[in-house]
Motif scaffolding. Sequence first.
Motif, mmCIF file in Angstrom:
data_model
loop_
_atom_site.group_PDB
_atom_site.id
_atom_site.type_symbol
_atom_site.label_atom_id
_atom_site.label_comp_id
_atom_site.label_asym_id
_atom_site.label_seq_id
_atom_site.Cartn_x
_atom_site.Cartn_y
_atom_site.Cartn_z
ATOM 1 N N PHE A 100 0.826 -1.212 0.000
ATOM 2 C CA PHE A 100 0.000 0.000 0.000
ATOM 3 C C PHE A 100 0.861 1.263 0.000
ATOM 4 O O PHE A 100 0.499 2.270 -0.592
ATOM 5 C CB PHE A 100 -0.944 0.024 1.204
ATOM 6 C CG PHE A 100 -1.935 -1.105 1.219
ATOM 7 C CD1 PHE A 100 -2.329 -1.725 0.043
ATOM 8 C CD2 PHE A 100 -2.469 -1.549 2.415
ATOM 9 C CE1 PHE A 100 -3.242 -2.768 0.048
ATOM 10 C CE2 PHE A 100 -3.389 -2.595 2.432
ATOM 11 C CZ PHE A 100 -3.772 -3.206 1.250
ATOM 12 N N LYS A 101 1.985 1.194 0.663
ATOM 13 C CA LYS A 101 2.867 2.368 0.668
ATOM 14 C C LYS A 101 3.417 2.640 -0.734
ATOM 15 O O LYS A 101 3.669 3.772 -1.107
ATOM 16 C CB LYS A 101 4.037 2.160 1.640
ATOM 17 C CG LYS A 101 3.678 2.321 3.105
ATOM 18 C CD LYS A 101 3.380 3.765 3.455
ATOM 19 C CE LYS A 101 3.383 4.009 4.953
ATOM 20 N NZ LYS A 101 2.654 3.019 5.734
ATOM 21 N N GLY A 116 0.210 3.738 -2.940
ATOM 22 C CA GLY A 116 -0.469 4.964 -2.520
ATOM 23 C C GLY A 116 0.039 6.146 -3.338
ATOM 24 O O GLY A 116 1.242 6.364 -3.416
ATOM 25 N N TYR A 130 0.631 9.281 -3.106
ATOM 26 C CA TYR A 130 0.717 10.353 -2.116
ATOM 27 C C TYR A 130 0.963 11.727 -2.736
ATOM 28 O O TYR A 130 0.483 12.730 -2.240
ATOM 29 C CB TYR A 130 1.790 10.020 -1.077
ATOM 30 C CG TYR A 130 1.482 8.758 -0.315
ATOM 31 C CD1 TYR A 130 0.264 8.630 0.357
ATOM 32 C CD2 TYR A 130 2.368 7.694 -0.276
ATOM 33 C CE1 TYR A 130 -0.044 7.467 1.037
ATOM 34 C CE2 TYR A 130 2.061 6.527 0.407
ATOM 35 C CZ TYR A 130 0.859 6.414 1.061
ATOM 36 O OH TYR A 130 0.542 5.270 1.727
ATOM 37 N N HIS A 149 -7.187 5.890 -8.537
ATOM 38 C CA HIS A 149 -6.094 5.240 -7.850
ATOM 39 C C HIS A 149 -5.628 4.057 -8.684
ATOM 40 O O HIS A 149 -5.637 4.068 -9.891
ATOM 41 C CB HIS A 149 -6.569 4.791 -6.462
ATOM 42 C CG HIS A 149 -5.422 4.289 -5.718
ATOM 43 N ND1 HIS A 149 -5.035 2.998 -5.783
ATOM 44 C CD2 HIS A 149 -4.532 4.935 -4.960
ATOM 45 C CE1 HIS A 149 -3.942 2.864 -5.068
ATOM 46 N NE2 HIS A 149 -3.629 4.014 -4.565
ATOM 47 N N HIS A 168 -6.967 2.019 0.087
ATOM 48 C CA HIS A 168 -6.364 3.319 0.389
ATOM 49 C C HIS A 168 -7.408 4.297 0.936
ATOM 50 O O HIS A 168 -8.227 4.810 0.179
ATOM 51 C CB HIS A 168 -5.728 3.899 -0.870
ATOM 52 C CG HIS A 168 -4.462 3.201 -1.263
ATOM 53 N ND1 HIS A 168 -3.266 3.457 -0.638
ATOM 54 C CD2 HIS A 168 -4.208 2.242 -2.177
ATOM 55 C CE1 HIS A 168 -2.316 2.689 -1.167
ATOM 56 N NE2 HIS A 168 -2.859 1.934 -2.104
ATOM 57 N N ASN A 206 -7.974 7.355 -1.040
ATOM 58 C CA ASN A 206 -8.690 7.251 -2.304
ATOM 59 C C ASN A 206 -10.182 7.510 -2.099
ATOM 60 O O ASN A 206 -10.803 8.251 -2.838
ATOM 61 C CB ASN A 206 -8.449 5.857 -2.883
ATOM 62 C CG ASN A 206 -8.504 5.847 -4.382
ATOM 63 O OD1 ASN A 206 -8.025 6.785 -5.020
ATOM 64 N ND2 ASN A 206 -9.087 4.820 -4.952
#
Lengths: 400, 400
Positions: free
Chosen positions: A372-373, A376, A378, B3, B254, B257
């Motif tokens: 997920f990191k 993601g 960001y 996403h 996420h 998201n």
Amino acid sequence: MGHGRCFASRTRNIKSTVSKTENLYERGMHTCHRGPQLGNSWGTRGRAASGCSPGRSPAGAAVTPVLGSTRMAAGLDSLRGSLERHLPPAELAEAERILYGEAARPLDLPFAALSTAAERRFELQGYAFGAEPEQLRQPRIVRVGLIQNKIPLPTNAPVAEQVTALHKRIEEIVEVAAMCGVNVICFQEVWTMPFAFCTRERLPWTEFAESAEEGPTARFCQESTYYMEGDRGHPVFQTQFGKIAVNICFGRHHPLNWLMYSLNGAEIIFNPSATIGKLSESMWPIEARNAAIANHCFTCAINRVGTEVYPNPFTSGDGGDAHRDFGYFYGSSYVAAPDGSRTPGLSRTQDGLLVAEMDLNLCRQVGDKWNFKMTGRYEMYARKLAAAVQPDFVPNVIKE
Amino acid sequence: MGHGRCFASRTRNIKSTVSKTENLYERGMHTCHRGPQLGNSWGTRGRAASGCSPGRSPAGAAVTPVLGSTRMAAGLDSLRGSLERHLPPAELAEAERILYGEAARPLDLPFAALSTAAERRFELQGYAFGAEPEQLRQPRIVRVGLIQNKIPLPTNAPVAEQVTALHKRIEEIVEVAAMCGVNVICFQEVWTMPFAFCTRERLPWTEFAESAEEGPTARFCQESTYYMEGDRGHPVFQTQFGKIAVNICFGRHHPLNWLMYSLNGAEIIFNPSATIGKLSESMWPIEARNAAIANHCFTCAINRVGTEVYPNPFTSGDGGDAHRDFGYFYGSSYVAAPDGSRTPGLSRTQDGLLVAEMDLNLCRQVGDKWNFKMTGRYEMYARKLAAAVQPDFVPNVIKE
């Protein structure tokens, strides 16, 4: 706290009445060095009996009463207990898998700890989250303890007596945590007093404020403490037991707040809380567990138990009549793991200690699996959030 | 999708093989205008029987088999069904309150819909989420339908036959949705084909790709469709049935998201998914529900059911032997409300339609109560996220 404006204003009120600017209201974290580390005297099963946990016995037999064991407002003592009493074994196993995932196994706890917990009338449960063996890292085993408790004295007892009684009760439980080899312990939110914010009164509640350096609670704990102000961001404490963070109470409602701790590297995030069934019970099992999933870390959600009755009536801004209690704190403290599994909750009605052993290696292992990191976006989120708070923000809406 | 890089790469592979650049793979949303709106022919209770829902009957009597009704890999047909069979009424009510919250009440559905669903062998459930009456707004009642289904033909049947069989099955269910007065319907992810991504093969799976404007599925649906590319952000569609958004599959992991759709004003966010028990069942009840709580909106999580067996063996990158199925899709589709309550899930094993009526006014009402949008420190998060993605980012870590 990094988050929680609502907190900031609450604690500001308290602070203004004490000479020291620091206070203990938001403190819950202690590393725990004292007490015997009875690592090789394991006795009976970890998820075990206590004298005050209706609906559960060592043999798993049905015990009454179940509903409203302390008062009807409290309802079911624990969901897990109800399932254990009534579901056939195969269905129980499936239900537990669906509800709690597969990672947590019951932890063998020392017999002395179990019997002491029973004598002292609090629930004791223990679970362990494992991880795969790795070649380059040893397992990084940590045991955390979550404590939930009622206030032992009524709210109109003298302040000093209330504090002393809370210290005594916590000491009884912390001693058992030490017997269980707990490394890090977390108390419930505002554990040194009734959760008196609901009254919106000042006195005598502000008298519970203490110096975080020299107050009686600091002396009682006799250890380094971690606590946070509202303007210090989301610090993570690198300890010998892993990187830990504290996300207090209301902060659990904001997924981004958990994320901020995670971006700073937190492996265990504690969430000391004080919340009542009418308000939040449908959110409780969801928010901390979602944070563990979304951030590849362990989360520990702690809520107090019991009803706290105040001398003066107050209203709750819900149109209802004035009343003298905030509601029933439903306990249900639990630990969630990065793979989405969790321990069952402690009792909804009884004091309790939840011991959770965790291999912190699981954090990176799950991260490597789900990424997920990595996935993601960001940068995009940062850009969009920055845009969304501008007065000229135009939402992306497509009309029919 | 806004996403889901993992998605973008998947669909890019598909796209390269079709002449039209648009495709249907990520499409699930349709507003539903056709069919009788049988608004006043309510019959029996909404959470009701179907011929293919083992473990549930109109009278709630115990029905076997319970475990592995289609195959042992599937496990329990539904958690709710198990609780209903075994828990005494008072404990059942408490357990359901703890698990699902208090807002959703069973919806009265037309007798014709219930009997047709039973004939056609799919589960039909209906719930309603209410809201407080307001002075300046009328209730904004919307009915959504979530459809989960198995693939009706094996994966080695001719492509056109598989698509036609899926259309036929979906039509059977959509007709019942229309009988139930459903306004907006959402199918599972990649509903027009087996979830063949797990095989990592190209042919024949790329042959399922269609023109989103002129393909057989577009003609089948005969309506405007909504779908999204990977580079179009998080659009929200303002329809006569509220502001809706679609967060596809992996996007549910996420929290940010979901937030992006919410910042654009989404009141209902659909999450069409295709996921298996071994991978994600412990996360499933958590993520969409947490998003409903955190964003003061409704979320609709849809997962397919059944096991899809492929002609050629493939591996899953987990060190295991090659196999011919991805695993058991566990269904369990549900709707969550902004107050944290939710419907029970559809079956883990059977095709099903979940009808959820919702008063969209609940979104703002819950927002006014909890104020997460007001208390969210988005400016700070934007700043910190922007910093965290920089190569010179220094985490805020305090060492012992």
